[in-house]
Design a protein around this motif. Structure first.
Motif, PDB file in Angstrom:
ATOM      1  N   GLY A   7      -1.182  11.483   3.712  1.00  0.00           N
ATOM      2  CA  GLY A   7      -0.870  10.459   4.708  1.00  0.00           C
ATOM      3  C   GLY A   7       1.144  10.868   5.041  1.00  0.00           C
ATOM      4  O   GLY A   7       1.278  12.571   5.452  1.00  0.00           O
ATOM      5  N   GLN A   8       1.799  10.150   5.065  1.00  0.00           N
ATOM      6  CA  GLN A   8       3.481  10.353   5.258  1.00  0.00           C
ATOM      7  C   GLN A   8       3.648  10.603   3.706  1.00  0.00           C
ATOM      8  O   GLN A   8       4.826  10.693   3.808  1.00  0.00           O
ATOM      9  CB  GLN A   8       4.321   9.221   5.549  1.00  0.00           C
ATOM     10  N   SER A   9       2.874  10.662   2.630  1.00  0.00           N
ATOM     11  CA  SER A   9       3.777  11.230   1.520  1.00  0.00           C
ATOM     12  C   SER A   9       4.193  12.977   1.496  1.00  0.00           C
ATOM     13  O   SER A   9       3.578  13.356   1.815  1.00  0.00           O
ATOM     14  CB  SER A   9       3.338  10.615   0.753  1.00  0.00           C
ATOM     15  N   SER A  10       5.652  13.198   0.078  1.00  0.00           N
ATOM     16  CA  SER A  10       5.445  14.586   0.638  1.00  0.00           C
ATOM     17  C   SER A  10       3.726  15.051  -0.053  1.00  0.00           C
ATOM     18  O   SER A  10       2.889  14.509  -0.599  1.00  0.00           O
ATOM     19  CB  SER A  10       6.195  14.731  -0.864  1.00  0.00           C
ATOM     20  N   ALA A  11       4.195  16.804   0.275  1.00  0.00           N
ATOM     21  CA  ALA A  11       2.883  17.550   0.471  1.00  0.00           C
ATOM     22  C   ALA A  11       2.866  17.609  -1.124  1.00  0.00           C
ATOM     23  O   ALA A  11       4.190  18.265  -2.243  1.00  0.00           O
ATOM     24  CB  ALA A  11       3.337  18.554   1.813  1.00  0.00           C
ATOM     25  N   ALA A  63       1.230  -1.436   0.077  1.00  0.00           N
ATOM     26  CA  ALA A  63       0.141   0.312  -0.195  1.00  0.00           C
ATOM     27  C   ALA A  63       1.142   1.714   0.028  1.00  0.00           C
ATOM     28  O   ALA A  63       1.882   1.505   0.975  1.00  0.00           O
ATOM     29  CB  ALA A  63      -0.944  -0.077   1.196  1.00  0.00           C
ATOM     30  N   TYR A  64       0.865   2.071  -0.766  1.00  0.00           N
ATOM     31  CA  TYR A  64       1.011   4.039  -0.748  1.00  0.00           C
ATOM     32  C   TYR A  64       0.335   4.453  -0.442  1.00  0.00           C
ATOM     33  O   TYR A  64      -1.150   4.770  -0.720  1.00  0.00           O
ATOM     34  CB  TYR A  64       1.919   3.370  -2.242  1.00  0.00           C
ATOM     35  N   ASP A  65       1.083   6.106   0.406  1.00  0.00           N
ATOM     36  CA  ASP A  65       0.317   7.206  -0.133  1.00  0.00           C
ATOM     37  C   ASP A  65       0.396   7.994  -1.237  1.00  0.00           C
ATOM     38  O   ASP A  65       1.991   7.992  -1.267  1.00  0.00           O
ATOM     39  CB  ASP A  65       0.793   7.956   0.891  1.00  0.00           C
TER      40      ASP A  65
END
Length: 263
Positions: free
Chosen positions: A73-77, A66-68
């Motif tokens: 989530g924790q991915s780049s803004a 799974a990915y954001d």
């Protein structure tokens, strides 16, 4: 006591526009090395899948990833809001980079809500690599019920208690996440969107799961998707179920997915 034999690994992957957070659940003795990749909904993140990916990996005995998405989530803004073509962009720009970085040559897909739409789009654009596609509460076009549900959610998230639930998962990106969802789906430019162009291009088997009480879309959505797919397709309408089948009826959904993948 049940023993957890799954290894959980976290990493970040560089993609155009930033980096995305990725989590993988790896069983100790997998029956298949082909991963099942999860695509989250419009307000979702890796964390919001909760225990579902672990249970999937244990039941299927295969890796689950799974990915954001960027901005979640924790991915780049992100600063700019998504374009009206954001679904295709995820399929054609981000997903191939993720696969290359993780050395994924074949995969199965599972997407919730707009993640289901993205799963269908990826299955169409990478037809030879995709072995199976599963959608949970996916949209097929823009229905009035969809817009009514989004407007109702807008009012709910205007309250601090509701908005703080988004902050829990997305931190300072929570306002962007909410605006990205409502801005895209309520935009006049998006009203004509339909999944139709993708469906005939899908080679994989497709499982379409939808709740009969989904507040963001009627059973016209799964019926439309099932009718448009050329190959093998299974359609399941869950009774007394809303927009979160995997959270509302997890055992049923896990069994449906396991039967589908194993067959």
């Amino acid at each position: 006591m049940a023993v957890n034999h799954n290894l959980i690994e976290d990493r970040f992957v560089d993609v155009p526009g930033g980096r995305i957070f990725v989590r993988q659940w790896q069983p100790a003795e997998p029956r298949s090395a082909v991963p099942l990749v999860l695509l989250h909904d419009s307000l979702g993140s890796v964390g919001q899948w909760r225990g579902f990916p672990l249970h999937l990996s244990q039941q299927l005995q295969r890796p689950v990833i799974a990915y954001d998405r960027l901005g979640f989530g924790q991915s780049s803004a992100r600063s700019a809001l998504p374009s009206a073509n954001f679904i295709v962009e995820e399929a054609e720009v981000i997903f191939p980079v993720l696969c290359q970085a993780m050395d994924i040559t074949r995969f199965c897909l599972l997407g919730h809500s707009v993640g289901g739409v993205m799963a269908l789009t990826i299955a169409a654009t990478q037809a030879e690599a995709c072995e199976a596609t599963i959608t949970l509460a996916a949209q097929a076009f823009v229905e009035e019920r969809t817009l009514e549900g989004i407007r109702a959610a807008q009012l709910e998230f205007a309250q601090a208690a509701a908005f703080n639930k988004l902050v829990k998962w997305h931190g300072e990106k929570a306002r962007w996440v909410l605006d990205a969802w409502t801005g895209a789906w309520l935009s006049p430019a998006f009203r004509s969107w339909r999944i139709d162009p993708c469906l005939p291009q899908i080679n994989s088997a497709v499982l379409v799961i939808h709740g009969d009480n989904d507040e963001y879309g009627s059973v016209a959505f799964p019926r439309h998707i099932a009718a448009g797919v050329n190959g093998r397709v299974e359609q399941v309408i869950l009774q007394q179920c809303g927009h979160l089948p995997h959270a509302e009826q997890p055992e049923m959904v896990l069994d449906l997915i396991a039967d589908f993948i194993q067959s």
